[in-house]
Design a protein around this motif. Structure first.
Motif, PDB file in Angstrom:
ATOM      1  N   ARG A 157       1.011  -1.215  -0.113  1.00  0.00           N
ATOM      2  CA  ARG A 157       0.104   0.120  -0.027  1.00  0.00           C
ATOM      3  C   ARG A 157       0.952   1.193   0.137  1.00  0.00           C
ATOM      4  N   VAL A 158       2.075   1.270   0.727  1.00  0.00           N
ATOM      5  CA  VAL A 158       2.909   2.220   0.818  1.00  0.00           C
ATOM      6  C   VAL A 158       3.359   2.439  -0.760  1.00  0.00           C
ATOM      7  N   ALA A 159       3.839   1.244  -1.457  1.00  0.00           N
ATOM      8  CA  ALA A 159       4.351   1.276  -2.735  1.00  0.00           C
ATOM      9  C   ALA A 159       3.219   2.078  -3.733  1.00  0.00           C
ATOM     10  N   ILE A 160       1.894   1.752  -3.465  1.00  0.00           N
ATOM     11  CA  ILE A 160       1.136   2.214  -4.251  1.00  0.00           C
ATOM     12  C   ILE A 160       0.896   3.889  -4.274  1.00  0.00           C
ATOM     13  N   ALA A 161       1.138   4.034  -2.665  1.00  0.00           N
ATOM     14  CA  ALA A 161       0.826   5.798  -2.381  1.00  0.00           C
ATOM     15  C   ALA A 161       2.262   6.364  -3.412  1.00  0.00           C
ATOM     16  N   ARG A 162       3.256   5.676  -3.138  1.00  0.00           N
ATOM     17  CA  ARG A 162       4.534   6.101  -3.651  1.00  0.00           C
ATOM     18  C   ARG A 162       4.463   6.407  -5.222  1.00  0.00           C
ATOM     19  N   ALA A 163       3.616   5.536  -5.985  1.00  0.00           N
ATOM     20  CA  ALA A 163       3.418   5.808  -7.527  1.00  0.00           C
ATOM     21  C   ALA A 163       2.562   6.748  -7.780  1.00  0.00           C
ATOM     22  N   LEU A 164       1.456   6.872  -6.569  1.00  0.00           N
ATOM     23  CA  LEU A 164       0.099   7.636  -6.952  1.00  0.00           C
ATOM     24  C   LEU A 164       0.825   9.276  -6.756  1.00  0.00           C
ATOM     25  N   ALA A 165       1.754   9.426  -5.682  1.00  0.00           N
ATOM     26  CA  ALA A 165       2.150  10.788  -5.208  1.00  0.00           C
ATOM     27  C   ALA A 165       2.634  11.543  -6.525  1.00  0.00           C
ATOM     28  N   MET A 166       3.127  10.598  -7.597  1.00  0.00           N
ATOM     29  CA  MET A 166       3.655  11.652  -8.911  1.00  0.00           C
ATOM     30  C   MET A 166       2.610  11.793  -9.768  1.00  0.00           C
TER      31      MET A 166
END
Lengths: 257, 290
Positions: A157-166
């Motif tokens: 879920r953190v990895a998804i947030a990392r991708a979304l933040a861009m």
């Protein structure tokens, strides 16, 4: 520039060789904005390679890829420039099977790393953005925790947030739940379903047939580097027209029950 | 059966499993302590036997005591030269490793040549070449009309020693750095690339910070080795431990006395460095656990 009637991803005649191995045999695809496309197929069918070619993590051997108006070509004579590839990657967010979080950074630092380093956003400005995306995946309370202290589901879920933040135009998911313990798969799929409901354009390689049935607008079955069949989940799962698709589904759905 | 009847001796505990476990643990501790004390005993015995034997052979402890301070002062020179050299060597090793891992064939060629040349020749020869060889070239350059360049090649002993040690260790550490950088998983690169990072950003933000944690224990080992190898720079007259010991040893023919003192000082240095290193490693092991 683009109206919603035009595809946001356009792939034409994509080939990939690994040495003598012809992994993708000239596949083409158009994905509309807000569409969720799920790729299914056996391991080694080329579905992950296809996804990884879209942001040039694998350089295609031939073909053109257009994402949000940016066309990048590959071939023996054509070499995509570094800046073209980076521009393509800024249009795509990627989520990996093995999460690939940065272990030396906290959850929040992971999420804002792209903003700070790539987009050169000042850290004070990036932090509230990062917190907002951590909230979105339900992990704001883990903002100062390093990945080693997170469960597999939380890492993803953190990895998804990392991708979304861009703020990418499309999200690419490469078997996002395959490395997870069964009891942790649900929380990740829940986040993905929410994204789909919000209208995120998504391409998902997965073995989760229930997810495909519930969320996908379109399901594509890949075998031996070719798109064998594509259609609505209803059609693919209830009434596949190709015998190869039927055989694959019989095997995976049988195993699932 | 009554559970209380099974309760072991010792401190009264409500839980028989717990008190049994505590007893086992304290037994293990005691056994370990006994083993450590035996080993310390053996060391003391060995040192005593050696000391008695030397005294029997008319080694003069008074001479060591009288001249100890001047040799001990050399410890600071040894530490200083080693610290500065390990610093430069680390920078060289980083550049060397990046060169070896580069796709640019010129960078690859240069770093490969450097590592091969340095590792293929003795450190002592390198020291002589830099201290005595370079000024010879400098003289030629001055004669050819480049006096500034010529003067640059004339190094004093300390500069030459530090340069030689840095170049030498930089080459060996290049391989350590390369291995450390390569040990960072491929997934980390892909995640960085997928975010749109350039090669340089990925190295600076993702790969190197992780690689450094892998490499630091090895840098510590190299530093310990260098403290001992730095004895070689005594040949060009740097006033470190070996040079001072050597001077008195020859002057008064007190070889065993002075070299034993020097050996003891190096030994002490490495013991202290090893201890510092293990403390640092222990702290780094917990680095990601927040």
């Amino acid at each position: 520039m683009l109206t919603s009637a035009e595809p946001i991803i356009h792939v034409e005649n994509l080939h990939k060789w690994f040495g003598m191995l012809h992994v993708l045999k000239g596949v083409s695809l158009a994905v509309m904005p807000r569409e969720v496309v799920v790729l299914i197929g056996r391991s080694g069918s080329g579905k992950s390679t296809f996804l990884r070619c879209l942001n040039f993590l694998e350089e295609p051997s031939a073909g053109t890829i257009t994402i949000d108006g940016l066309t990048v070509s590959a071939g023996s004579r054509v070499h995509a420039s570094r800046s073209q590839i980076i521009a393509l990657r800024l249009r795509t967010g990627m989520v990996f099977q093995e999460f690939n979080l940065f272990p030396h950074m906290t959850a929040l630092e992971n999420v804002i790393e792209g903003l700070v380093t790539v987009k050169r956003m000042p850290k004070e400005q990036a932090m509230p953005v990062g917190e907002q995306y951590l909230t979105k995946v339900g992990l704001l309370d883990k903002r100062d925790v390093h990945p080693i202290r997170l469960s597999g589901g939380q890492k993803q879920r953190v990895a998804i947030a990392r991708a979304l933040a861009m703020e990418p135009k499309v999200m690419l998911f490469d078997e996002p739940t395959s490395a997870l313990d069964p009891e942790l798969i649900g929380e990740v799929l829940e986040v993905m379903k929410q994204l789909a409901r919000e209208g995120t354009t998504m391409m998902v390689v997965t073995h989760e047939m229930d997810f495909a049935r519930e969320v996908a607008n379109r399901v594509i079955y890949i075998e031996d580097g070719e798109f064998v069949e594509e259609g609505s989940p209803d059609k693919i799962f209830s009434n596949p027209s190709d015998v190869r698709t039927r055989m694959f589904l019989v095997r995976v759905l049988h195993r699932a029950t | 059966m009554d559970v209380n009847a099974l309760r072991p001796f010792g401190p009264a505990s409500a839980d028989p499993d717990l008190s049994m476990g505590l007893k086992l643990l304290s037994d293990q501790r005691r056994a370990r302590l006994v083993r450590v004390m035996k080993i310390v005993g053996v060391w003391i015995a060995l040192v005593t036997v050696l000391a008695v034997a030397l005294l029997q052979l008319r080694v003069d402890p008074g001479y060591i005591v009288d001249h100890r301070q001047i040799v001990i002062d050399g410890v600071w020179v040894t530490i200083g030269v080693s610290l500065i050299s390990i610093g430069f060597a680390t920078i060289l090793a980083l550049l060397g490793a990046l060169g070896r891992l580069s796709r640019n064939s010129i960078a690859q060629g240069i770093s490969g040549f450097y590592v091969s040349l340095v590792r293929g020749t003795p450190l002592l020869i390198q020291i002589y070449l830099i201290y005595s060889g370079l000024p010879q070239i400098g003289k030629q350059l001055t004669a050819l009309g480049f006096p500034q360049l010529g003067r640059l090649l004339v190094l004093d002993a300390t500069q030459a020693g530090i340069l030689a040690l840095s170049l030498n260790y930089g080459a060996y550490m290049t391989e350590i750095f390369r291995a450390g950088i390569q040990s960072i998983g491929h997934g980390q690169r892909e995640a960085a690339e997928a975010l749109g990072m350039t090669h340089g950003q990925m190295l600076r933000r993702i790969i190197l910070p992780q690689a450094v944690r892998v490499i630091i224990p090895d840098i510590g080992n190299q530093f310990i080795a260098m403290q001992k190898d730095s004895a070689l720079v005594s040949v060009i007259g740097i006033w470190e431990i070996t040079f001072r010991a050597n001077r008195f040893a020859r002057q008064d023919s007190k070889f065993i006395e002075m070299y034993l003192l020097a050996a003891a000082l190096y030994w002490l240095l490495t013991i202290i460095s090893s201890w510092l290193q293990s403390r640092l490693e222990g702290r780094m092991a917990h680095a990601y656990e927040r």
